[in-house]
Design an enzyme around this catalytic site. Structure first.
Site, PDB file in Angstrom:
ATOM      1  N   THR A 150      -6.810 -11.504  -0.373  1.00  0.00           N
ATOM      2  CA  THR A 150      -6.909 -11.411  -1.831  1.00  0.00           C
ATOM      3  C   THR A 150      -6.114 -10.204  -2.322  1.00  0.00           C
ATOM      4  O   THR A 150      -6.046  -9.186  -1.640  1.00  0.00           O
ATOM      5  CB  THR A 150      -8.391 -11.247  -2.239  1.00  0.00           C
ATOM      6  OG1 THR A 150      -9.119 -12.370  -1.748  1.00  0.00           O
ATOM      7  CG2 THR A 150      -8.550 -11.171  -3.756  1.00  0.00           C
ATOM      8  N   GLY A 151      -5.544 -10.356  -3.533  1.00  0.00           N
ATOM      9  CA  GLY A 151      -4.865  -9.217  -4.138  1.00  0.00           C
ATOM     10  C   GLY A 151      -3.430  -9.525  -4.493  1.00  0.00           C
ATOM     11  O   GLY A 151      -2.892 -10.568  -4.114  1.00  0.00           O
ATOM     12  N   GLY A 187      -4.185  -7.897   2.145  1.00  0.00           N
ATOM     13  CA  GLY A 187      -3.701  -6.593   1.705  1.00  0.00           C
ATOM     14  C   GLY A 187      -4.724  -5.506   2.000  1.00  0.00           C
ATOM     15  O   GLY A 187      -5.750  -5.757   2.639  1.00  0.00           O
ATOM     16  N   ALA A 188      -4.464  -4.304   1.537  1.00  0.00           N
ATOM     17  CA  ALA A 188      -5.401  -3.184   1.723  1.00  0.00           C
ATOM     18  C   ALA A 188      -5.151  -2.153   0.632  1.00  0.00           C
ATOM     19  O   ALA A 188      -4.082  -2.131   0.024  1.00  0.00           O
ATOM     20  CB  ALA A 188      -5.206  -2.549   3.099  1.00  0.00           C
ATOM     21  N   ASP A 189      -6.154  -1.313   0.416  1.00  0.00           N
ATOM     22  CA  ASP A 189      -5.992  -0.233  -0.572  1.00  0.00           C
ATOM     23  C   ASP A 189      -5.500   1.051   0.081  1.00  0.00           C
ATOM     24  O   ASP A 189      -4.770   1.821  -0.531  1.00  0.00           O
ATOM     25  CB  ASP A 189      -7.320   0.010  -1.291  1.00  0.00           C
ATOM     26  CG  ASP A 189      -7.757  -1.229  -2.050  1.00  0.00           C
ATOM     27  OD1 ASP A 189      -6.948  -1.739  -2.832  1.00  0.00           O
ATOM     28  OD2 ASP A 189      -8.876  -1.710  -1.821  1.00  0.00           O
ATOM     29  N   GLY A 196     -11.099  -3.676  -0.873  1.00  0.00           N
ATOM     30  CA  GLY A 196     -12.157  -4.171  -1.757  1.00  0.00           C
ATOM     31  C   GLY A 196     -12.061  -3.766  -3.205  1.00  0.00           C
ATOM     32  O   GLY A 196     -12.954  -4.067  -3.984  1.00  0.00           O
ATOM     33  N   GLU A 213     -13.312 -11.309   2.762  1.00  0.00           N
ATOM     34  CA  GLU A 213     -12.096 -10.917   3.502  1.00  0.00           C
ATOM     35  C   GLU A 213     -12.454 -10.499   4.922  1.00  0.00           C
ATOM     36  O   GLU A 213     -11.747 -10.818   5.879  1.00  0.00           O
ATOM     37  CB  GLU A 213     -11.394  -9.771   2.783  1.00  0.00           C
ATOM     38  CG  GLU A 213     -10.744 -10.196   1.480  1.00  0.00           C
ATOM     39  CD  GLU A 213     -10.254  -9.013   0.659  1.00  0.00           C
ATOM     40  OE1 GLU A 213      -9.298  -9.197  -0.078  1.00  0.00           O
ATOM     41  OE2 GLU A 213     -10.831  -7.921   0.745  1.00  0.00           O
ATOM     42  N   LYS A 238       0.279   2.913   0.184  1.00  0.00           N
ATOM     43  CA  LYS A 238      -1.075   2.699   0.714  1.00  0.00           C
ATOM     44  C   LYS A 238      -1.287   3.434   2.040  1.00  0.00           C
ATOM     45  O   LYS A 238      -2.400   3.490   2.539  1.00  0.00           O
ATOM     46  CB  LYS A 238      -1.313   1.203   0.941  1.00  0.00           C
ATOM     47  CG  LYS A 238      -1.031   0.302  -0.262  1.00  0.00           C
ATOM     48  CD  LYS A 238      -2.192   0.273  -1.198  1.00  0.00           C
ATOM     49  CE  LYS A 238      -2.050  -0.698  -2.342  1.00  0.00           C
ATOM     50  NZ  LYS A 238      -2.088  -2.080  -1.976  1.00  0.00           N
TER      51      LYS A 238
HETATM   52  C1  5RP Z   1      -9.362  -7.149  -2.433  1.00  0.00           C
HETATM   53  C2  5RP Z   1      -8.615  -6.289  -1.499  1.00  0.00           C
HETATM   54  C3  5RP Z   1      -7.148  -6.209  -1.655  1.00  0.00           C
HETATM   55  O1  5RP Z   1      -6.537  -6.681  -0.495  1.00  0.00           O
HETATM   56  C4  5RP Z   1      -6.759  -4.787  -1.916  1.00  0.00           C
HETATM   57  O2  5RP Z   1      -7.473  -4.330  -3.045  1.00  0.00           O
HETATM   58  C5  5RP Z   1      -5.248  -4.655  -2.146  1.00  0.00           C
HETATM   59  O3  5RP Z   1      -4.906  -5.286  -3.326  1.00  0.00           O
HETATM   60  P1  5RP Z   1      -3.417  -5.248  -3.901  1.00  0.00           P
HETATM   61  O4  5RP Z   1      -2.565  -6.012  -2.939  1.00  0.00           O
HETATM   62  O5  5RP Z   1      -3.529  -5.911  -5.257  1.00  0.00           O
HETATM   63  O6  5RP Z   1      -3.022  -3.795  -4.012  1.00  0.00           O
HETATM   64  O7  5RP Z   1      -9.150  -5.670  -0.607  1.00  0.00           O
HETATM   65  O8  5RP Z   1     -10.742  -7.115  -2.181  1.00  0.00           O
END
Ligand code: 5RP
Length: 217
Positions: A28-29, A84-86, A97, A105, A123
């Site tokens: 997601t993301g 993806g990841a933050d 998240g 996820e 990131k």
């Molecule tokens: C969603 C997530 C996303 O993977 C994370 O927030 C990264 O999002 P983006 O690709 O929009 O920066 O963990 O729950």
């Protein structure tokens, strides 16, 4: 760095690992979404895959693009997942998240044979933290669970809201956003938080990355 270009570059590179016959887990993301149009094109051109989504948001976007989805329970295993990841640290621990889909996820990734995570360079951090850590809790007694989380962390926490309304996850749970400092032992904090009754998942992901793709723009 152009972040949008970097996200697209990472997502496109991830698609080079997708092969016909695979069951593909979709995270997601915005970074994952940056690759969905191309994935739809590859499918239209003959790539035969089964896709499983990790969220209502990804489901909606995939369906708009004509990508057919299967339920996680209708497949034996996920061959490859892309998410993806933050934040990602040098030991490949992550915070995820912010998009609110962390529990699904994590479930999806845990059933994948091979897991790709796609991020832009911003990131990558030397130490996780100094952002909000999302924690998913059941709605029953959420304020008490939040108070326990705050006590565990020694800091104020807040339930995620959209205006006045509390945001519900795809699992009808709530998200507690927790400001944290530098996180030297992510696994220990994950364990401590998950031992609080009412907590169903945290945004701390350890030992999940098989391939990390860092996009540059
Ligand atoms: C969603 C997530 C996303 O993977 C994370 O927030 C990264 O999002 P983006 O690709 O929009 O920066 O963990 O729950």
């Amino acid at each position: 760095m152009d972040v949008e270009l970097a996200k697209r570059a990472a997502a496109e590179k991830a698609l080079t690992y997708v092969q016909s016959g695979m069951v593909l887990g979709l995270g997601t993301g915005s970074t994952v979404e940056a690759g969905l149009e191309n994935l739809a094109r590859l499918i239209a051109e003959g790539l035969r895959i089964t896709c499983v989504s990790s969220s209502a948001r990804t489901t909606q976007r995939a369906q708009q693009l004509g990508i057919t989805l299967a339920e996680l329970d209708s497949v034996q295993i996920i061959d490859l997942s892309i998410d993806g990841a933050d934040q990602v640290d040098p030991y490949y621990a992550m915070i995820k998240g912010r998009g609110g889909a962390l529990l699904r996820e994590k479930i999806l990734a845990s059933h994948a044979r091979r897991r790709i995570f796609v991020v832009d360079r911003s990131k990558q951090v030397p130490v996780l933290g100094h952002i909000d850590l999302p924690v998913e809790v059941v709605s029953y007694g959420w304020s008490h669970t939040a108070a326990r989380i705050a006590k565990c962390l020694g800091s104020e926490v807040r339930v995620r809201r959209d205006g006045d309304a509390i945001v519900a996850t795809d699992n009808s749970n709530y998200l507690i956003d927790c400001p944290i400092g530098g996180l030297r032992d992510p696994e220990a904090l994950d364990h401590a938080l998950r031992s609080i009754p009412g907590v169903v998942g945290t945004g701390i992901f350890v030992d999940m990355i098989d391939i990390l793709i860092v996009g540059d723009g």
